[in-house]
Design an enzyme around this catalytic site. Structure first.
Site, mmCIF file in Angstrom:
data_model
loop_
_atom_site.group_PDB
_atom_site.id
_atom_site.type_symbol
_atom_site.label_atom_id
_atom_site.label_comp_id
_atom_site.label_asym_id
_atom_site.label_seq_id
_atom_site.Cartn_x
_atom_site.Cartn_y
_atom_site.Cartn_z
ATOM 1 N N TYR A 154 33.392 -8.291 11.594
ATOM 2 C CA TYR A 154 31.954 -8.334 11.920
ATOM 3 C C TYR A 154 31.406 -9.753 11.702
ATOM 4 O O TYR A 154 30.451 -10.181 12.344
ATOM 5 C CB TYR A 154 31.198 -7.292 11.077
ATOM 6 N N LYS A 161 22.689 -10.647 10.213
ATOM 7 C CA LYS A 161 21.971 -9.406 9.859
ATOM 8 C C LYS A 161 21.352 -9.537 8.460
ATOM 9 O O LYS A 161 20.286 -8.970 8.192
ATOM 10 C CB LYS A 161 22.901 -8.192 9.887
HETATM 11 O O1 0WD Z 1 27.494 0.157 16.066
HETATM 12 C C1 0WD Z 1 26.475 -0.251 16.620
HETATM 13 N N1 0WD Z 1 26.357 -0.216 17.931
HETATM 14 C C2 0WD Z 1 25.354 -0.769 15.770
HETATM 15 C C3 0WD Z 1 24.369 -1.558 16.327
HETATM 16 C C4 0WD Z 1 25.354 -0.429 14.331
HETATM 17 C C5 0WD Z 1 24.223 -0.944 13.615
HETATM 18 C C6 0WD Z 1 23.291 -1.743 14.200
HETATM 19 N N2 0WD Z 1 23.376 -2.050 15.542
HETATM 20 C C7 0WD Z 1 22.338 -2.904 16.114
HETATM 21 C C8 0WD Z 1 22.810 -4.104 16.903
HETATM 22 O O2 0WD Z 1 23.242 -5.149 16.062
HETATM 23 C C9 0WD Z 1 21.531 -4.443 17.663
HETATM 24 O O3 0WD Z 1 20.632 -5.112 16.802
HETATM 25 O O4 0WD Z 1 21.567 -2.168 17.035
HETATM 26 C C10 0WD Z 1 20.981 -3.050 17.979
HETATM 27 C C11 0WD Z 1 21.286 -2.547 19.377
HETATM 28 O O5 0WD Z 1 22.660 -2.649 19.632
HETATM 29 P P1 0WD Z 1 23.495 -1.673 20.606
HETATM 30 O O6 0WD Z 1 22.623 -0.603 21.120
HETATM 31 O O7 0WD Z 1 24.744 -1.357 19.896
HETATM 32 O O8 0WD Z 1 23.942 -2.660 21.771
HETATM 33 P P2 0WD Z 1 23.594 -2.850 23.315
HETATM 34 O O9 0WD Z 1 23.479 -1.553 24.030
HETATM 35 O O10 0WD Z 1 24.574 -3.854 23.842
HETATM 36 O O11 0WD Z 1 22.155 -3.533 23.242
HETATM 37 C C12 0WD Z 1 21.916 -4.783 22.674
HETATM 38 C C13 0WD Z 1 21.073 -5.533 23.671
HETATM 39 C C14 0WD Z 1 21.769 -6.347 24.743
HETATM 40 O O12 0WD Z 1 22.656 -5.696 25.437
HETATM 41 P P3 0WD Z 1 23.844 -6.487 26.278
HETATM 42 O O13 0WD Z 1 24.936 -5.467 26.183
HETATM 43 O O14 0WD Z 1 23.234 -6.661 27.589
HETATM 44 O O15 0WD Z 1 24.157 -7.787 25.541
HETATM 45 O O16 0WD Z 1 20.371 -6.612 23.116
HETATM 46 C C15 0WD Z 1 19.724 -7.221 24.228
HETATM 47 C C16 0WD Z 1 20.516 -6.863 25.453
HETATM 48 O O17 0WD Z 1 19.846 -5.949 26.241
HETATM 49 N N3 0WD Z 1 19.707 -8.659 24.168
HETATM 50 C C17 0WD Z 1 18.598 -9.356 24.448
HETATM 51 N N4 0WD Z 1 17.350 -8.956 24.755
HETATM 52 C C18 0WD Z 1 16.433 -9.909 25.005
HETATM 53 N N5 0WD Z 1 16.731 -11.214 24.949
HETATM 54 C C19 0WD Z 1 18.974 -10.704 24.356
HETATM 55 C C20 0WD Z 1 17.975 -11.652 24.633
HETATM 56 N N6 0WD Z 1 18.223 -12.974 24.587
HETATM 57 N N7 0WD Z 1 20.308 -10.784 24.037
HETATM 58 C C21 0WD Z 1 20.739 -9.514 23.924
#
Ligand code: 0WD
Length: 262
Positions: A154, A161
């Protein structure tokens, strides 16, 4: 009567239907909130607009790495909605090469990018929308256990984080006099586009499901349920908190032996 009737929630970080933000938006909507989604760019615009339409809400562009984009979002919110009561930060980004190998090989540029998108963006988003947020609003960020513990692979994602969680606390002090609460949900691992970038992610899921007190993984819907509580007036006295939604995994000090084969 819905728990969130009259609430207006801006939810960032929807990339597709597996995103944690998708589960959060659906649950907030189910409990009565009006939903505004943001999308980072054209790559995800279609998916986000589809979900917004399904929830009877709106979708606006917002790239948190751009001050102009944040200002554009603030202007749209002011013009079309006037105010917000809930702000969900569900955004993170780390270069794939920085999720492998040794933390000490992280480049200066890779660290800066991860910190900008995954941590500073909560400050930038709050600053852009602070005038739109009604007194008594709720800000909710998404974090992970790798902020305070070592989770192999990670890496820099965990380091930023830790910064995000500190930002949650400092913002809660700044905004507390207006009754605005700032909390984070620390979700257990969930298979999404972002998390699948972490090497051996599937093994992480299996380990958590075997060792957590509830003996299972969590879902975006589970996270959404807690977001409903944090967005609602049931949590009016809750701020500066990191709220675990991880089937209890964070409380384990030692892990059970795997069941013998056969
Ligand atoms: O296991 C997990 N999936 C966990 C996620 C466990 C605990 C926490 N998290 C957190 C992540 O660190 C994040 O903060 O939850 C949050 C959402 O993550 P997610 O739902 O797992 O991931 P995803 O569906 O990929 O969404 C994150 C999104 C990006 O998606 P992509 O796949 O396109 O990179 O963050 C957005 C984007 O839509 N993002 C942005 N939005 C606006 N401006 C930017 C940006 N510059 N960069 C990424």
């Amino acid at each position: 009567m819905g728990l969130l009737d009259g609430k207006i929630a801006l939810v960032t970080g929807v990339a597709n239907r597996w995103s944690i933000a998708t589960g959060i938006a659906r649950e907030l909507h189910r409990h009565g909130a009006s939903i505004i989604l943001t999308y980072q760019g054209e790559r995800v615009q279609g998916e986000v607009e589809k979900l917004a339409a399904e929830l009877g809400g709106h979708a606006y562009p917002c790239d948190v790495s751009s001050d102009a984009s944040l200002a554009g979002l603030a202007a749209r919110i002011e013009k079309d909605h006037g105010r917000l009561t809930t702000l969900v930060h569900s955004i993170a980004f780390v270069n794939k090469e920085d999720l492998e190998g040794k933390v000490y090989t992280t480049s200066r540029a890779g660290f800066a990018l991860a910190a900008d998108i995954s941590a500073f963006s909560l400050i930038a988003l709050t600053n852009a929308l602070v005038d739109a947020l009604a007194d008594g609003s709720s800000i909710i960020a998404l974090t992970y256990f790798g902020s305070t513990t070592i989770v192999p692979n990670y890496n820099v994602a965990g380091i930023v984080k830790a910064a995000l969680e500190a930002i949650v606390r400092y913002l809660s002090f700044d905004l507390g006099e207006r009754g605005i609460r700032v909390n984070a949900i620390s979700a257990g691992p969930i298979s999404t586009a972002s998390s699948r970038q972490v090497r051996d992610f599937k093994k992480m899921l299996d380990k958590v499901a075997a060792a957590a007190p509830l003996r299972r993984n969590v879902t975006p819907e589970d996270v959404g349920h807690t977001a409903v509580y944090l967005a609602s007036d049931l949590s009016l006295a809750v701020t500066s908190d990191i709220h675990f939604v991880d089937a209890g995994y964070h409380a384990m000090g030692m892990y059970p032996e795997p069941a013998p084969a056969g």
